[in-house]
Motif scaffolding. Sequence first.
Motif, PDB file in Angstrom:
ATOM      1  N   VAL A 151       0.827  -1.193   0.000  1.00  0.00           N
ATOM      2  CA  VAL A 151       0.000   0.000   0.000  1.00  0.00           C
ATOM      3  C   VAL A 151       0.868   1.252   0.000  1.00  0.00           C
ATOM      4  N   ARG A 152       1.829   1.313   0.918  1.00  0.00           N
ATOM      5  CA  ARG A 152       2.690   2.496   1.030  1.00  0.00           C
ATOM      6  C   ARG A 152       3.886   2.442   0.079  1.00  0.00           C
ATOM      7  N   HIS A 153       4.032   1.299  -0.621  1.00  0.00           N
ATOM      8  CA  HIS A 153       5.134   1.114  -1.568  1.00  0.00           C
ATOM      9  C   HIS A 153       6.465   1.337  -0.867  1.00  0.00           C
ATOM     10  N   ARG A 154       6.625   0.706   0.288  1.00  0.00           N
ATOM     11  CA  ARG A 154       7.846   0.836   1.079  1.00  0.00           C
ATOM     12  C   ARG A 154       8.397  -0.539   1.416  1.00  0.00           C
ATOM     13  N   VAL A 155       9.708  -0.600   1.544  1.00  0.00           N
ATOM     14  CA  VAL A 155      10.376  -1.847   1.913  1.00  0.00           C
ATOM     15  C   VAL A 155      11.316  -1.571   3.072  1.00  0.00           C
ATOM     16  N   GLU A 156      11.275  -2.453   4.076  1.00  0.00           N
ATOM     17  CA  GLU A 156      12.188  -2.337   5.211  1.00  0.00           C
ATOM     18  C   GLU A 156      12.898  -3.662   5.428  1.00  0.00           C
ATOM     19  N   ARG A 157      14.130  -3.572   5.864  1.00  0.00           N
ATOM     20  CA  ARG A 157      14.843  -4.760   6.320  1.00  0.00           C
ATOM     21  C   ARG A 157      15.488  -4.451   7.660  1.00  0.00           C
ATOM     22  N   GLY A 158      15.118  -5.222   8.650  1.00  0.00           N
ATOM     23  CA  GLY A 158      15.671  -5.020   9.977  1.00  0.00           C
ATOM     24  C   GLY A 158      15.426  -3.638  10.533  1.00  0.00           C
ATOM     25  N   GLY A 159      14.318  -2.993  10.134  1.00  0.00           N
ATOM     26  CA  GLY A 159      13.982  -1.673  10.635  1.00  0.00           C
ATOM     27  C   GLY A 159      14.508  -0.519   9.801  1.00  0.00           C
ATOM     28  N   ARG A 160      15.386  -0.788   8.818  1.00  0.00           N
ATOM     29  CA  ARG A 160      15.886   0.296   7.959  1.00  0.00           C
ATOM     30  C   ARG A 160      15.113   0.316   6.651  1.00  0.00           C
ATOM     31  N   THR A 161      14.850   1.507   6.146  1.00  0.00           N
ATOM     32  CA  THR A 161      14.106   1.663   4.906  1.00  0.00           C
ATOM     33  C   THR A 161      15.030   1.453   3.715  1.00  0.00           C
ATOM     34  N   LEU A 162      14.569   0.646   2.755  1.00  0.00           N
ATOM     35  CA  LEU A 162      15.337   0.374   1.550  1.00  0.00           C
ATOM     36  C   LEU A 162      14.845   1.264   0.414  1.00  0.00           C
ATOM     37  N   GLN A 163      15.766   1.769  -0.369  1.00  0.00           N
ATOM     38  CA  GLN A 163      15.423   2.637  -1.497  1.00  0.00           C
ATOM     39  C   GLN A 163      15.484   1.815  -2.782  1.00  0.00           C
ATOM     40  N   LEU A 164      14.350   1.271  -3.188  1.00  0.00           N
ATOM     41  CA  LEU A 164      14.298   0.433  -4.375  1.00  0.00           C
ATOM     42  C   LEU A 164      13.681   1.185  -5.551  1.00  0.00           C
ATOM     43  N   GLY A 165      14.227   0.962  -6.733  1.00  0.00           N
ATOM     44  CA  GLY A 165      13.611   1.479  -7.942  1.00  0.00           C
ATOM     45  C   GLY A 165      12.366   0.670  -8.265  1.00  0.00           C
ATOM     46  N   PRO A 166      11.534   1.152  -9.188  1.00  0.00           N
ATOM     47  CA  PRO A 166      10.277   0.456  -9.520  1.00  0.00           C
ATOM     48  C   PRO A 166      10.485  -0.995  -9.964  1.00  0.00           C
ATOM     49  N   THR A 167      11.499  -1.235 -10.800  1.00  0.00           N
ATOM     50  CA  THR A 167      11.737  -2.600 -11.277  1.00  0.00           C
ATOM     51  C   THR A 167      12.213  -3.491 -10.147  1.00  0.00           C
ATOM     52  N   GLU A 168      13.107  -2.974  -9.304  1.00  0.00           N
ATOM     53  CA  GLU A 168      13.596  -3.773  -8.174  1.00  0.00           C
ATOM     54  C   GLU A 168      12.464  -4.065  -7.187  1.00  0.00           C
ATOM     55  N   PHE A 169      11.547  -3.106  -7.009  1.00  0.00           N
ATOM     56  CA  PHE A 169      10.407  -3.332  -6.130  1.00  0.00           C
ATOM     57  C   PHE A 169       9.547  -4.477  -6.666  1.00  0.00           C
ATOM     58  N   ARG A 170       9.250  -4.469  -7.962  1.00  0.00           N
ATOM     59  CA  ARG A 170       8.442  -5.533  -8.560  1.00  0.00           C
ATOM     60  C   ARG A 170       9.167  -6.873  -8.490  1.00  0.00           C
ATOM     61  N   LEU A 171      10.473  -6.821  -8.688  1.00  0.00           N
ATOM     62  CA  LEU A 171      11.268  -8.042  -8.636  1.00  0.00           C
ATOM     63  C   LEU A 171      11.247  -8.651  -7.236  1.00  0.00           C
ATOM     64  N   LEU A 172      11.421  -7.804  -6.221  1.00  0.00           N
ATOM     65  CA  LEU A 172      11.384  -8.298  -4.847  1.00  0.00           C
ATOM     66  C   LEU A 172      10.002  -8.824  -4.500  1.00  0.00           C
ATOM     67  N   ILE A 208      19.044  -7.899 -10.715  1.00  0.00           N
ATOM     68  CA  ILE A 208      19.331  -8.729  -9.541  1.00  0.00           C
ATOM     69  C   ILE A 208      20.494  -8.128  -8.761  1.00  0.00           C
ATOM     70  N   ARG A 209      21.521  -7.667  -9.467  1.00  0.00           N
ATOM     71  CA  ARG A 209      22.660  -7.033  -8.781  1.00  0.00           C
ATOM     72  C   ARG A 209      22.217  -5.778  -8.052  1.00  0.00           C
ATOM     73  N   ARG A 210      21.376  -4.976  -8.686  1.00  0.00           N
ATOM     74  CA  ARG A 210      20.876  -3.758  -8.040  1.00  0.00           C
ATOM     75  C   ARG A 210      20.048  -4.104  -6.806  1.00  0.00           C
ATOM     76  N   LEU A 211      19.204  -5.120  -6.938  1.00  0.00           N
ATOM     77  CA  LEU A 211      18.367  -5.519  -5.808  1.00  0.00           C
ATOM     78  C   LEU A 211      19.227  -6.016  -4.657  1.00  0.00           C
ATOM     79  N   ARG A 212      20.219  -6.824  -4.970  1.00  0.00           N
ATOM     80  CA  ARG A 212      21.126  -7.318  -3.930  1.00  0.00           C
ATOM     81  C   ARG A 212      21.811  -6.157  -3.211  1.00  0.00           C
ATOM     82  N   LYS A 213      22.257  -5.176  -3.985  1.00  0.00           N
ATOM     83  CA  LYS A 213      22.966  -4.043  -3.401  1.00  0.00           C
ATOM     84  C   LYS A 213      22.084  -3.284  -2.422  1.00  0.00           C
TER      85      LYS A 213
END
Length: 239
Positions: A151-172, A208-213
């Motif tokens: 809904v908010r189009h946000r991703v967090e890992r371990g409490g930190r916000t991840l800055q993903l591009g649109p393609t990386e967001f869809r991929l994840l 995939i490399r961008r998403l991993r980073k």
Amino acid sequence: MSETVAAQGGTGARILLVEDDPSLQVMVRYNLEKAGYVVETAGDGARALDLAVSFRPALVLLDWMLPGSLSGIDVCRRLRELPGSRDVPVIMLTARSEEADAIRGLENGADDYLTKPCSMATLEARIRAMLRRVAGPSDVLEFDDIALDLVRHRVERGGRTLQLGPTEFRLLEFFMRRPGRVFSREDILKAIWGENIHVEVRTVDVHIRRLRKEINAPDERDLIRTVRSAGYALDNSAE
């Protein structure tokens, strides 16, 4: 509150803090804003009700003991009568530790109850849990320590916000809906870009490399597994 440690990476959600102690108000607001929330404050019940209408918070932190004619219980009850605030989660903050008081707060519309003093880590954990509960299980995908809010189009890992591009967001999102499964590059191309769009297979490797980073900090486990001659998978056993 007994600690001022804020978890990194808030949701950007609006929080209304109703607290009449100026020093406590400043400290809690500082830590919540540091964690990424948008915070507005009120020192009494009347101001809190006004802000509930104009600020439209996603969650209310409400002190029980307030100056003036409106107590926290009164404010909570009136929030449930306002059309725009009926479903807004309320966490009561109070120095009253008796079980009967907790029950009274919950019976008057509070969704959760914390006794002061409590740590900021505890408070933020309750806030995250409450906001996630309101969003609903279908709106937030979780895998290991990653949470993807659709809904908010946000991703967090371990409490930190991840800055993903649109393609990386869809991929994840694609991987998180199918954890553990191995997908070929061709499978991923069709799922993310569609069958009728010509994209080089090597494009998958680039994203995939961008998403991993973005999702893997230097001290964190790589959650994307490369399967030789097969493809990729989201796997928390990845080395």
